[in-house]
Motif scaffolding. Structure first.
Motif, short mmCIF file in Angstrom:
data_model
loop_
_atom_site.label_atom_id
_atom_site.label_comp_id
_atom_site.label_asym_id
_atom_site.label_seq_id
_atom_site.Cartn_x
_atom_site.Cartn_y
_atom_site.Cartn_z
N THR A 153 0.83 -1.20 0.00
CA THR A 153 0.00 0.00 0.00
C THR A 153 0.87 1.25 0.00
O THR A 153 0.57 2.24 -0.70
CB THR A 153 -0.93 0.00 1.23
N LEU A 154 1.94 1.24 0.75
CA LEU A 154 2.84 2.39 0.81
C LEU A 154 3.56 2.59 -0.53
O LEU A 154 3.73 3.73 -0.98
CB LEU A 154 3.86 2.19 1.92
N LEU A 155 3.99 1.50 -1.15
CA LEU A 155 4.68 1.61 -2.44
C LEU A 155 3.75 2.11 -3.54
O LEU A 155 4.19 2.75 -4.50
CB LEU A 155 5.27 0.26 -2.83
N ALA A 156 2.46 1.84 -3.41
CA ALA A 156 1.50 2.27 -4.43
C ALA A 156 1.26 3.77 -4.39
O ALA A 156 0.94 4.37 -5.42
CB ALA A 156 0.18 1.51 -4.24
N TRP A 160 11.30 0.39 -6.95
CA TRP A 160 12.56 0.89 -6.38
C TRP A 160 12.48 2.41 -6.19
O TRP A 160 12.86 2.94 -5.16
CB TRP A 160 13.70 0.49 -7.31
N ASP A 161 11.96 3.10 -7.23
CA ASP A 161 11.81 4.55 -7.14
C ASP A 161 10.83 4.94 -6.03
O ASP A 161 11.04 5.91 -5.30
CB ASP A 161 11.33 5.11 -8.48
N ALA A 162 9.72 4.18 -5.94
CA ALA A 162 8.73 4.49 -4.91
C ALA A 162 9.31 4.31 -3.51
O ALA A 162 9.01 5.08 -2.59
CB ALA A 162 7.51 3.59 -5.09
N ALA A 163 10.17 3.31 -3.34
CA ALA A 163 10.81 3.11 -2.04
C ALA A 163 11.71 4.28 -1.68
O ALA A 163 11.75 4.71 -0.51
CB ALA A 163 11.61 1.80 -2.06
N LEU A 187 9.88 0.70 7.28
CA LEU A 187 10.86 0.95 6.22
C LEU A 187 11.60 -0.33 5.84
O LEU A 187 11.85 -0.58 4.65
CB LEU A 187 11.84 2.03 6.66
N ASP A 188 11.93 -1.14 6.84
CA ASP A 188 12.57 -2.42 6.54
C ASP A 188 11.64 -3.32 5.73
O ASP A 188 12.08 -4.04 4.82
CB ASP A 188 12.96 -3.13 7.85
N GLY A 189 10.34 -3.28 6.06
CA GLY A 189 9.38 -4.08 5.32
C GLY A 189 9.24 -3.62 3.88
O GLY A 189 9.09 -4.45 2.96
N VAL A 190 9.33 -2.32 3.64
CA VAL A 190 9.25 -1.79 2.27
C VAL A 190 10.45 -2.25 1.45
O VAL A 190 10.31 -2.70 0.30
CB VAL A 190 9.17 -0.24 2.31
N VAL A 191 11.64 -2.14 2.04
CA VAL A 191 12.85 -2.59 1.33
C VAL A 191 12.79 -4.09 1.06
O VAL A 191 13.17 -4.56 -0.02
CB VAL A 191 14.11 -2.22 2.15
N ARG A 192 12.28 -4.85 2.02
CA ARG A 192 12.16 -6.30 1.83
C ARG A 192 11.19 -6.61 0.69
O ARG A 192 11.42 -7.54 -0.10
CB ARG A 192 11.70 -6.94 3.13
N ALA A 241 1.76 8.49 1.96
CA ALA A 241 1.93 7.40 2.92
C ALA A 241 1.90 7.94 4.35
O ALA A 241 2.50 8.97 4.65
CB ALA A 241 3.25 6.69 2.66
N ALA A 242 1.18 7.23 5.23
CA ALA A 242 1.13 7.56 6.66
C ALA A 242 2.06 6.62 7.40
O ALA A 242 1.81 5.42 7.48
CB ALA A 242 -0.30 7.43 7.19
N LEU A 243 3.16 7.17 7.92
CA LEU A 243 4.17 6.36 8.61
C LEU A 243 3.97 6.47 10.11
O LEU A 243 3.56 7.53 10.62
CB LEU A 243 5.57 6.84 8.22
N PRO A 244 4.25 5.40 10.86
CA PRO A 244 4.10 5.46 12.33
C PRO A 244 4.99 6.53 12.95
O PRO A 244 6.08 6.83 12.45
CB PRO A 244 4.52 4.05 12.78
N GLU A 245 4.54 7.08 14.05
CA GLU A 245 5.32 8.08 14.77
C GLU A 245 6.44 7.45 15.58
O GLU A 245 7.53 8.00 15.68
CB GLU A 245 4.41 8.91 15.68
#
Length: 421
Positions: free
Chosen positions: A316-319, A353-356, A337-342, A324-328
């Motif tokens: 959802t974040l990459l889309a 890759w660009d979206a990340a 962020l680790d999950g996005v890279v994974r 994107a709403a990131l946790p505080e």
């Protein structure tokens, strides 16, 4: 001859009160001292207690003598308008909880029924109430064994307690209990254990006449199905990955008398998570309940898995990285962020890759820059030769370079300090 006045002849005066009148005045003074009020006030342990009572899970309050366990239960029963029945476990015989045998006209044909005690009959007649089992840690093993069926099945002899009856117990640690015993593992595993401590401000304000108000949690009718699904995913997800946590009886005798994981206590945890979710309870309240049911270690693992369940889906974040709403919280943001890279590593594409990279820029702009260093380094290693470097990398270069310089300075400082020793 001078007449003598005796005590019997002395006239009664208005300022001399008869003993009965003095007792009446004392009664008025005692009534004034007992005349207290309550007020809504945030209280984590009181909220945890009321949530467990609402979930119909037996609660065991642990605390030193004089800490206010009995007073809290008395106030809770009054606030909930439940009749309070107090039973001192240590002064009863096992038959008081398993039922007293009554021989009828023909025992061979009719058997010997087990008659319940009078307090149990009163609870059944009322249809509801708060059963308070006090001084549980001073009950000998035979009495604890007799309590097993009462606490779990709500049966006393041939009598079944109605659903409107809730069970709360209190105990002192063995070191401060009079002739104390360790709680047996089967009995301990039937409770959610809450450590009861005093709050200085609550005590001072209460002695001034105002105590916290105990109220049942407000459950959101719209969230009931969601709460059940969330609780089941949390508990089942953890146990699927950590099979050794399903049942783990502690080897230490003292720890066996507290919370520990078993299928029974995991079921209680699931119920408490569902109630806490439907009530919107705080993490502190949920932490007390979960750790009080399965123990500190398994409870903390469950809480960590709950945090991960609340994390946004990397896809959802990459889309839509721009919105994107990131946790505080830093640890949760790092996990996202680790999950996005994974996710990019598992399906490497130029657009992903660009979206990340865009997400890492957004994380740097809205939080601590040092959190993007490791994900940025890993993401850079995933680049294919034909992929152009996005312009957003330039915005991250300063943060990465600064973090690395800080690491080098810290390493040099530690080396100098070590050499000086």
């Amino acid at each position: 001859m001078t007449a003598r006045t005796t005590f019997a002849d002395a006239p009664a005066t208005a300022d001399v009160l008869a003993p009965a009148s003095q007792l009446d005045v004392a009664g008025e003074l005692l009534a004034l001292l007992r005349d207290t009020t309550t007020e809504p006030r945030p209280d984590t342990q009181l909220e945890a207690l009321t949530l467990a009572v609402a979930a119909d899970i037996p609660v065991l309050l642990w605390g030193e003598p004089g800490i206010g366990k009995t007073a809290a239960l008395t106030q809770l029963a009054a606030s909930l308008e439940l009749p309070l029945t107090t039973v001192i476990a240590s002064v009863h015989e096992p038959s008081d909880f398993s039922g007293l045998p009554i021989v009828g006209d023909d025992p061979a044909a009719q058997g010997v029924p087990m008659a319940p005690p009078d307090w149990a009959v009163r609870l059944v007649r009322a249809g509801r109430g708060l059963l308070f089992l006090d001084e549980l840690s001073t009950a000998p093993p035979a009495v604890q064994a007799a309590l097993l069926r009462l606490v779990l099945e709500r049966r006393i002899g041939s009598l079944q307690l109605p659903p409107g009856v809730r069970i709360v117990a209190a105990a002192n640690p063995r070191s401060s209990a009079a002739d104390g015993w360790e709680l047996s593992p089967p009995l301990a595993n039937r409770f959610v254990h809450l450590q009861w401590t005093h709050d200085h401000e609550v005590v001072v304000r209460g002695l001034g006449g105002t105590w916290p108000l105990a109220t049942l949690p407000r459950l959101d009718p719209e969230r009931l199905s969601e709460a059940v699904g969330f609780a089941r995913r949390a508990v089942c997800g953890l146990l699927a990955a950590r099979a050794g946590l399903v049942h783990r009886l502690p080897s230490n005798e003292t720890r066996r008398g507290g919370p520990w994981p078993s299928p029974r206590s995991w079921e209680m945890s699931l119920r408490l998570i569902a109630f806490a979710t439907a009530a919107g309870s705080s993490r502190d309240v949920l932490s007390l309940l979960v750790r009080g049911t399965v123990g500190d270690g398994p409870g903390l693992e469950l809480l960590a898995s709950l945090d991960r369940m609340d994390l946004p889906d990397p896809e959802t974040l990459l889309a839509d990285p721009a919105n994107a709403a990131l946790p505080e919280r830093g640890d949760l943001r790092q996990a996202v962020l680790d999950g996005v890279v994974r996710a990019v590593r598992e399906r490497p594409e130029k657009s992903r890759w660009d979206a990340a990279w865009a997400l890492l820029v957004r994380a740097m702009e809205t939080g601590a820059p040092d959190l993007v260093v490791v994900p940025a380094t890993t993401l850079a290693s995933l680049r294919r030769e034909e992929w152009d470097v996005p312009a957003s990398i330039d915005r991250l270069a300063g943060a990465v370079s600064l973090s690395r310089r800080a690491d080098r300075v810290a390493a040099r400082t530690a080396s100098v300090a070590k050499a000086a020793r």
